[in-house]
Scaffold this motif. Sequence first.
Motif, PDB file in Angstrom:
ATOM      1  N   LEU A 339       0.880  -1.272  -0.001  1.00  0.00           N
ATOM      2  CA  LEU A 339       0.145   0.009  -0.044  1.00  0.00           C
ATOM      3  C   LEU A 339       0.912   1.386   0.079  1.00  0.00           C
ATOM      4  O   LEU A 339       0.204   2.333   0.114  1.00  0.00           O
ATOM      5  CB  LEU A 339      -1.006  -0.183   1.298  1.00  0.00           C
ATOM      6  N   HIS A 340       2.217   1.089  -0.200  1.00  0.00           N
ATOM      7  CA  HIS A 340       3.075   2.400   0.045  1.00  0.00           C
ATOM      8  C   HIS A 340       2.987   3.209   1.150  1.00  0.00           C
ATOM      9  O   HIS A 340       2.783   4.304   0.959  1.00  0.00           O
ATOM     10  CB  HIS A 340       2.923   3.220  -1.479  1.00  0.00           C
ATOM     11  N   ARG A 341       2.769   2.342   2.114  1.00  0.00           N
ATOM     12  CA  ARG A 341       2.981   3.363   3.520  1.00  0.00           C
ATOM     13  C   ARG A 341       3.886   2.937   4.285  1.00  0.00           C
ATOM     14  O   ARG A 341       4.371   1.663   4.534  1.00  0.00           O
ATOM     15  CB  ARG A 341       1.409   3.242   4.085  1.00  0.00           C
ATOM     16  N   ASN A 342       4.272   3.742   5.382  1.00  0.00           N
ATOM     17  CA  ASN A 342       5.058   3.196   6.563  1.00  0.00           C
ATOM     18  C   ASN A 342       4.578   2.183   7.464  1.00  0.00           C
ATOM     19  O   ASN A 342       3.438   2.345   7.844  1.00  0.00           O
ATOM     20  CB  ASN A 342       5.528   4.606   7.234  1.00  0.00           C
ATOM     21  N   THR A 343       5.385   1.504   7.839  1.00  0.00           N
ATOM     22  CA  THR A 343       5.171   0.704   8.925  1.00  0.00           C
ATOM     23  C   THR A 343       5.466   1.380  10.384  1.00  0.00           C
ATOM     24  O   THR A 343       6.653   1.862  10.511  1.00  0.00           O
ATOM     25  CB  THR A 343       5.800  -0.688   9.153  1.00  0.00           C
ATOM     26  N   GLU A 344       4.526   1.657  11.077  1.00  0.00           N
ATOM     27  CA  GLU A 344       4.716   2.487  12.374  1.00  0.00           C
ATOM     28  C   GLU A 344       5.118   1.653  13.726  1.00  0.00           C
ATOM     29  O   GLU A 344       5.638   2.093  14.347  1.00  0.00           O
ATOM     30  CB  GLU A 344       3.489   3.232  12.785  1.00  0.00           C
ATOM     31  N   THR A 345       4.477   0.431  13.694  1.00  0.00           N
ATOM     32  CA  THR A 345       4.559  -0.467  14.976  1.00  0.00           C
ATOM     33  C   THR A 345       4.470  -1.804  14.603  1.00  0.00           C
ATOM     34  O   THR A 345       3.696  -2.241  13.600  1.00  0.00           O
ATOM     35  CB  THR A 345       3.765  -0.102  15.996  1.00  0.00           C
ATOM     36  N   LEU A 346       4.977  -2.861  15.319  1.00  0.00           N
ATOM     37  CA  LEU A 346       4.942  -4.119  14.980  1.00  0.00           C
ATOM     38  C   LEU A 346       4.326  -4.963  16.312  1.00  0.00           C
ATOM     39  O   LEU A 346       4.498  -6.230  16.454  1.00  0.00           O
ATOM     40  CB  LEU A 346       6.354  -4.911  14.595  1.00  0.00           C
ATOM     41  N   GLY A 347       4.019  -3.942  17.173  1.00  0.00           N
ATOM     42  CA  GLY A 347       3.505  -4.531  18.285  1.00  0.00           C
ATOM     43  C   GLY A 347       2.356  -5.530  18.338  1.00  0.00           C
ATOM     44  O   GLY A 347       2.432  -6.648  19.163  1.00  0.00           O
ATOM     45  N   GLU A 348       1.574  -5.472  17.236  1.00  0.00           N
ATOM     46  CA  GLU A 348       0.235  -6.339  17.249  1.00  0.00           C
ATOM     47  C   GLU A 348       0.466  -7.516  16.049  1.00  0.00           C
ATOM     48  O   GLU A 348      -0.498  -8.094  15.824  1.00  0.00           O
ATOM     49  CB  GLU A 348      -0.968  -5.907  17.148  1.00  0.00           C
ATOM     50  N   ASN A 349       1.834  -7.248  15.641  1.00  0.00           N
ATOM     51  CA  ASN A 349       2.023  -8.110  14.502  1.00  0.00           C
ATOM     52  C   ASN A 349       1.930  -9.675  14.497  1.00  0.00           C
ATOM     53  O   ASN A 349       2.564  -9.998  15.412  1.00  0.00           O
ATOM     54  CB  ASN A 349       3.255  -7.588  13.653  1.00  0.00           C
ATOM     55  N   LEU A 350       1.176 -10.344  13.811  1.00  0.00           N
ATOM     56  CA  LEU A 350       1.281 -11.907  13.875  1.00  0.00           C
ATOM     57  C   LEU A 350       2.474 -12.437  13.835  1.00  0.00           C
ATOM     58  O   LEU A 350       2.864 -13.324  14.338  1.00  0.00           O
ATOM     59  CB  LEU A 350       0.282 -12.457  12.784  1.00  0.00           C
ATOM     60  N   VAL A 351       3.291 -11.885  12.745  1.00  0.00           N
ATOM     61  CA  VAL A 351       4.480 -12.443  12.732  1.00  0.00           C
ATOM     62  C   VAL A 351       5.686 -11.552  13.633  1.00  0.00           C
ATOM     63  O   VAL A 351       5.733 -10.712  13.092  1.00  0.00           O
ATOM     64  CB  VAL A 351       5.019 -12.456  11.063  1.00  0.00           C
ATOM     65  N   GLY A 352       5.956 -12.383  14.619  1.00  0.00           N
ATOM     66  CA  GLY A 352       6.774 -11.505  15.634  1.00  0.00           C
ATOM     67  C   GLY A 352       8.231 -11.220  15.104  1.00  0.00           C
ATOM     68  O   GLY A 352       8.786 -12.304  14.747  1.00  0.00           O
ATOM     69  N   PRO A 353       8.824 -10.149  14.920  1.00  0.00           N
ATOM     70  CA  PRO A 353      10.263  -9.934  14.267  1.00  0.00           C
ATOM     71  C   PRO A 353      11.499 -10.736  15.171  1.00  0.00           C
ATOM     72  O   PRO A 353      11.143 -10.569  16.629  1.00  0.00           O
ATOM     73  CB  PRO A 353      10.512  -8.411  14.276  1.00  0.00           C
ATOM     74  N   SER A 354      12.113 -11.405  14.467  1.00  0.00           N
ATOM     75  CA  SER A 354      13.303 -12.185  15.079  1.00  0.00           C
ATOM     76  C   SER A 354      14.735 -11.429  15.374  1.00  0.00           C
ATOM     77  O   SER A 354      15.409 -11.354  15.946  1.00  0.00           O
ATOM     78  CB  SER A 354      13.684 -13.373  14.760  1.00  0.00           C
ATOM     79  N   LEU A 355      14.481 -10.122  14.650  1.00  0.00           N
ATOM     80  CA  LEU A 355      15.670  -8.904  14.713  1.00  0.00           C
ATOM     81  C   LEU A 355      14.832  -7.580  15.008  1.00  0.00           C
ATOM     82  O   LEU A 355      13.831  -7.546  14.549  1.00  0.00           O
ATOM     83  CB  LEU A 355      16.382  -9.000  13.229  1.00  0.00           C
ATOM     84  N   ASN A 356      15.526  -7.053  15.935  1.00  0.00           N
ATOM     85  CA  ASN A 356      15.228  -5.697  16.161  1.00  0.00           C
ATOM     86  C   ASN A 356      15.571  -4.604  15.206  1.00  0.00           C
ATOM     87  O   ASN A 356      16.485  -4.136  15.327  1.00  0.00           O
ATOM     88  CB  ASN A 356      15.663  -5.462  17.569  1.00  0.00           C
ATOM     89  N   GLY A 357      14.802  -4.427  14.218  1.00  0.00           N
ATOM     90  CA  GLY A 357      14.890  -3.602  13.174  1.00  0.00           C
ATOM     91  C   GLY A 357      13.820  -2.390  13.470  1.00  0.00           C
ATOM     92  O   GLY A 357      13.448  -2.251  14.576  1.00  0.00           O
ATOM     93  N   GLU A 358      14.337  -1.292  12.533  1.00  0.00           N
ATOM     94  CA  GLU A 358      13.420   0.072  13.026  1.00  0.00           C
ATOM     95  C   GLU A 358      12.458   0.088  11.811  1.00  0.00           C
ATOM     96  O   GLU A 358      12.776  -0.222  10.550  1.00  0.00           O
ATOM     97  CB  GLU A 358      14.434   1.234  12.488  1.00  0.00           C
ATOM     98  N   CYS A 359      11.313   0.119  12.349  1.00  0.00           N
ATOM     99  CA  CYS A 359      10.103   0.474  11.471  1.00  0.00           C
ATOM    100  C   CYS A 359      10.334   1.713  10.452  1.00  0.00           C
ATOM    101  O   CYS A 359      10.662   2.600  10.916  1.00  0.00           O
ATOM    102  CB  CYS A 359       8.826   0.361  12.300  1.00  0.00           C
ATOM    103  N   GLY A 360       9.897   1.011   9.243  1.00  0.00           N
ATOM    104  CA  GLY A 360      10.117   2.458   8.216  1.00  0.00           C
ATOM    105  C   GLY A 360       9.377   1.838   6.852  1.00  0.00           C
ATOM    106  O   GLY A 360       8.159   1.255   7.059  1.00  0.00           O
ATOM    107  N   ASN A 361      10.011   2.238   5.803  1.00  0.00           N
ATOM    108  CA  ASN A 361       9.189   2.086   4.512  1.00  0.00           C
ATOM    109  C   ASN A 361      10.562   1.368   3.633  1.00  0.00           C
ATOM    110  O   ASN A 361      11.351   2.306   3.164  1.00  0.00           O
ATOM    111  CB  ASN A 361       8.821   3.390   3.871  1.00  0.00           C
ATOM    112  N   VAL A 362      10.508   0.216   3.473  1.00  0.00           N
ATOM    113  CA  VAL A 362      11.604  -0.580   2.596  1.00  0.00           C
ATOM    114  C   VAL A 362      11.584   0.057   1.056  1.00  0.00           C
ATOM    115  O   VAL A 362      12.387   0.273   0.673  1.00  0.00           O
ATOM    116  CB  VAL A 362      11.209  -1.996   2.802  1.00  0.00           C
TER     117      VAL A 362
END
Length: 466
Positions: A339-362
């Motif tokens: 959707l061409h939008r930034n990711t603001e948080t992964l707090g409720e994400n079903l796929v829990g990140p195994s790396l502590n990255g910085e939310c943004g827009n790849v």
Amino acid sequence: MQSNHHDITIIGAGVSSVFLAYTLMKHNEHVSIHMIDLGKELSERTCGLDAGGVCTCEGMCSKYIGFAGLGKSEGKFNYTNDFGGELGRKIGEQTTFDLMQEVDDILCEFGGDIIPTYSTKNEKLSLRARMADMKVLSTEVRHLGTRLANEIFQKIYEVMKNRIMFSFETHVERILKNENGFHLKSNRGDFTTGKLIIGTGMSGSTWLKEQAGSLGLLPGKTRLDMGIRVEMKGDQLESILGDTFETKLKIERDSFRATTYCMNPRGRIIRKHQHGLVMPDGQNVREKDTPSANLNFSLFVPRYFQSHDEAMEFAVNIIGGINQGRERIVVQRLEDFKLHRNTETLGENLVGPSLNGECGNVREEVPELYGMALEEFLASVEKLIGETIHPDTLLYGLDAKFYEPTLPTDENFETDVSNLYLVGDCSGETHSLSQAAASGVYLGKHLGRWDLPVNDNHRKGEPCNE
């Protein structure tokens, strides 16, 4: 006191050089061999990165240089011509397969057979993949793991050191060609040799470029693979993974080709440090006591640049820009990416990140080519598995695999400079442990058949009359 002159000198003690020297000493009991490396012997190769911390090395990192090179890290040997280099094209596919079998035999000789091999070949999946406009790349794998790989290479070293002179923590500053071979100037004194083999791999790329220039060798194009690392639900690809530990998928389009790399079911994503850059890398589940619930892989798109400097400049500009002078890696949800939008948080994400990255827009931080390749790849995957990739899938920017600039060599890896050979990754022909090792066995056999020393640098050696 050991002599400073040898029949054959090998610069670099990585996987290709180890298998070359081991094969050579088995095929020619009279040849004197000298191996030089900027790093340390295996038992002294320690770095904070090995324990998940920060690099604690002075100078070049011991995680990447020293005896066994990258062979000490995971020890994953893929026996295939489908990927990992172009050795089959250079010396023949069947010859390459046979050499890789010899590599495996050597590993097993030193204890590798306690880990069984597994195959990723699946005919039914290959047919389904073709219908989804994809190709499945297959391989036979012996995945030793870091601990066993270290044990095996240490045992090989114990055998080799009785026949081979080693010079560790030695920097070859200059290579001079003369009528009897080569004169090497180093921080540990001068050495002479009849034949010279360079097997410095990726870590020695800058050094090799300097030496090649002084010897009159002109490098060709340089390959650089870059791509987005994907982390998804652990069961998302269950229907295609089947009983195989890893499935390698490839798509080819008019403007690019892209291949999955380092697929890790239940593995984690860690930070990889190379060339001053920080990238998302896959850690196999076997390397961690606590597995992840996810699956991760990178989708690499190869590009070719006119020079090594141009390739490195491109990588530094892109990945360095993401890093922002620190260890920053950007992460974005797949739905946000689409959707061409930034990711603001992964707090409720079903796929829990195994790396502590910085939310943004790849999408905004990587070149369009890599995002486009990922979109087309995931669309083909959805056709293959018959379901939608979960929107909470995570995308990390940006992973990369570096290659040496190609230097022309003949069918026996000899350069335009007589009696000077390139082996392994620095030859530009291999990009994997198995193919690098196979190239070493190949050259070791070739040199083992020739009378030594060779004093006439205008004439190739004559085959032994046995």
